[in-house]
Design a protein around this motif. Structure first.
Motif, short mmCIF file in Angstrom:
data_model
loop_
_atom_site.label_atom_id
_atom_site.label_comp_id
_atom_site.label_asym_id
_atom_site.label_seq_id
_atom_site.Cartn_x
_atom_site.Cartn_y
_atom_site.Cartn_z
N LYS A 145 0.82 -1.21 0.00
CA LYS A 145 0.00 0.00 0.00
C LYS A 145 0.85 1.26 0.00
CE LYS A 145 -4.22 -1.72 2.16
NZ LYS A 145 -5.10 -1.68 3.33
N SER A 146 0.29 2.29 -0.61
CA SER A 146 0.96 3.58 -0.60
C SER A 146 0.60 4.33 0.66
CB SER A 146 0.57 4.38 -1.84
OG SER A 146 -0.84 4.53 -1.89
N GLY A 147 1.20 5.49 0.83
CA GLY A 147 0.91 6.30 2.01
C GLY A 147 2.17 6.54 2.83
N PHE A 148 2.12 7.58 3.65
CA PHE A 148 3.24 7.89 4.52
C PHE A 148 3.28 6.91 5.68
CE2 PHE A 148 2.30 11.98 2.50
CZ PHE A 148 3.57 12.38 2.11
N ALA A 149 4.48 6.46 6.03
CA ALA A 149 4.65 5.68 7.24
C ALA A 149 4.29 6.56 8.44
CB ALA A 149 6.08 5.18 7.36
N ARG A 150 3.93 5.93 9.53
CA ARG A 150 3.49 6.71 10.70
C ARG A 150 4.57 7.70 11.16
NH1 ARG A 150 1.80 1.58 14.19
NH2 ARG A 150 3.33 0.70 12.75
N ASP A 151 5.82 7.25 11.16
CA ASP A 151 6.88 8.15 11.64
C ASP A 151 7.30 9.17 10.58
OD1 ASP A 151 8.22 6.50 9.90
OD2 ASP A 151 9.65 5.72 11.37
N ALA A 152 6.70 9.08 9.39
CA ALA A 152 6.99 10.07 8.34
C ALA A 152 5.94 11.17 8.27
CB ALA A 152 7.10 9.37 6.98
N VAL A 153 4.88 11.03 9.08
CA VAL A 153 3.80 12.02 9.01
C VAL A 153 4.29 13.39 9.46
CG1 VAL A 153 1.57 12.68 10.00
CG2 VAL A 153 1.95 10.34 9.19
N ALA A 154 5.02 13.44 10.57
CA ALA A 154 5.48 14.74 11.08
C ALA A 154 6.37 15.47 10.09
CB ALA A 154 6.20 14.55 12.42
N PRO A 155 7.42 14.84 9.53
CA PRO A 155 8.23 15.56 8.55
C PRO A 155 7.45 15.91 7.27
CG PRO A 155 9.00 13.29 8.81
CD PRO A 155 8.04 13.55 9.90
N ALA A 156 6.48 15.06 6.90
CA ALA A 156 5.67 15.37 5.72
C ALA A 156 4.83 16.61 5.97
CB ALA A 156 4.77 14.19 5.37
N LEU A 157 4.24 16.70 7.15
CA LEU A 157 3.44 17.88 7.48
C LEU A 157 4.30 19.13 7.53
CD1 LEU A 157 1.11 16.40 10.23
CD2 LEU A 157 0.39 17.30 8.01
N GLU A 158 5.51 18.99 8.01
CA GLU A 158 6.41 20.14 8.04
C GLU A 158 6.74 20.61 6.62
OE1 GLU A 158 10.74 21.49 9.94
OE2 GLU A 158 9.98 19.45 10.23
N ALA A 159 7.00 19.64 5.74
CA ALA A 159 7.34 19.98 4.36
C ALA A 159 6.14 20.62 3.65
CB ALA A 159 7.80 18.74 3.60
N VAL A 160 4.97 20.02 3.80
CA VAL A 160 3.79 20.55 3.12
C VAL A 160 3.36 21.87 3.75
CG1 VAL A 160 1.39 20.08 2.52
CG2 VAL A 160 3.06 18.23 2.44
N GLY A 161 3.64 22.03 5.04
CA GLY A 161 3.30 23.28 5.71
C GLY A 161 4.00 24.48 5.12
N GLY A 162 5.13 24.25 4.45
CA GLY A 162 5.85 25.35 3.80
C GLY A 162 5.34 25.66 2.41
N MET A 163 4.34 24.91 1.95
CA MET A 163 3.77 25.15 0.62
C MET A 163 2.59 26.11 0.76
SD MET A 163 3.92 21.25 -0.91
CE MET A 163 5.44 20.29 -0.79
N THR A 164 2.51 27.05 -0.16
CA THR A 164 1.50 28.11 -0.03
C THR A 164 0.19 27.80 -0.74
OG1 THR A 164 2.47 29.24 -1.93
CG2 THR A 164 3.24 29.90 0.27
N HIS A 165 0.17 26.73 -1.54
CA HIS A 165 -1.05 26.44 -2.31
C HIS A 165 -1.69 25.10 -1.93
CE1 HIS A 165 1.13 29.43 -4.75
NE2 HIS A 165 -0.08 29.90 -4.95
N LEU A 166 -1.21 24.48 -0.84
CA LEU A 166 -1.84 23.28 -0.31
C LEU A 166 -2.28 23.55 1.12
CD1 LEU A 166 0.27 20.17 -1.43
CD2 LEU A 166 -1.65 21.27 -2.59
#
Length: 240
Positions: free
Chosen positions: A136-157
């Motif tokens: 299955k695809s998707g972020f691993a549980r321990d990858a959620v925090a860094p993913a949110l940090e990365a996406v949080g820096g995007m201005t159109h998401l």
């Protein structure tokens, strides 16, 4: 009974089950969005679903959604709940009100780029592979925090929450731990939306905090069986 009456009856039964599950959890049924999953369902039956009272529709594939939207328009919001290929991002942004399946940073970056080109902000959920299933695809549980940090820096998401498809289980109750896992992640990061639960286990999902449940067969009926693949020998004889 007519098709409309059958769908209306099914929808009423699903809503009652959601209400009962919400009551058991001390929640309000109106805080849970029921998404009618219209994968492989004909446009006419989808229209009947909306007439029966569905307030949101979910599609797994961009092309299938495009075809149905051409026929039906946008009587209710459309949600993308299936895997999104990077080369379909431009179309997905135009078709869907919410994308549930942002499952990798590469996809998030492409969504950001395409949304920026249109001067839009796109609402998304991050898909989490709660059981670390290799298939299955998707972020691993321990990858959620860094993913949110990365996406949080995007201005159109705009990340509104998390989505998960737990492992297939024999009993709905066996999905509870995975729903609890997703809820814990959402609470940890202050995310309000939880897309979890399908026809076989949506009541347990509601008990564990789902704000969106994705229900198809319990509303529209069983999906048609896929035709068996044609043997290559038959295809060579022009029998495809």
């Amino acid at each position: 009974m007519s098709d409309l009456e059958i769908i209306r009856s099914n929808l009423a039964a699903v809503r009652e089950r959601i209400a009962n599950a919400a009551q058991r959890a001390g929640r309000r049924a109106e805080d849970i969005l029921l998404i009618g999953v219209s994968k492989t369902v004909t446009a006419e039956r989808v229209r009947l679903g909306v007439e029966a009272g569905l307030t949101a529709l979910g599609e797994n594939r961009v092309q299938e959604a495009r075809d149905k939207i051409k026929i039906l328009g946008r009587p209710v919001p459309w949600h993308l709940i299936g895997h999104l290929q990077s080369n379909k991002v431009r179309d997905a942004i135009e078709l869907f009100d919410l994308i549930h399946s942002v499952d990798r940073l590469e996809l998030a970056r492409e969504l950001e780029r395409r949304a920026g080109d249109r001067g839009r902000v796109v609402d998304v959920l991050l898909e989490v592979n709660v059981a670390d299933e290799p298939s299955k695809s998707g972020f691993a549980r321990d990858a959620v925090a860094p993913a949110l940090e990365a996406v949080g820096g995007m201005t159109h998401l705009r990340v509104r929450g998390l989505m998960a498809i737990p492992p297939i289980v024999e009993h709905a109750e066996d999905s509870r731990k995975w729903f609890q896992t997703l809820r814990g992640l959402a609470e940890r990061h202050g995310l309000p939306e939880l897309s979890m639960g399908m026809s076989a286990d949506f009541e347990v999902a509601v008990e564990e905090g789902a704000t969106m449940v994705r229900v198809g067969t319990a509303i529209f009926g069983a999906r048609p069986a896929r035709p068996a693949p044609v043997p290559s020998s038959a295809r060579q004889k022009g029998d495809a």
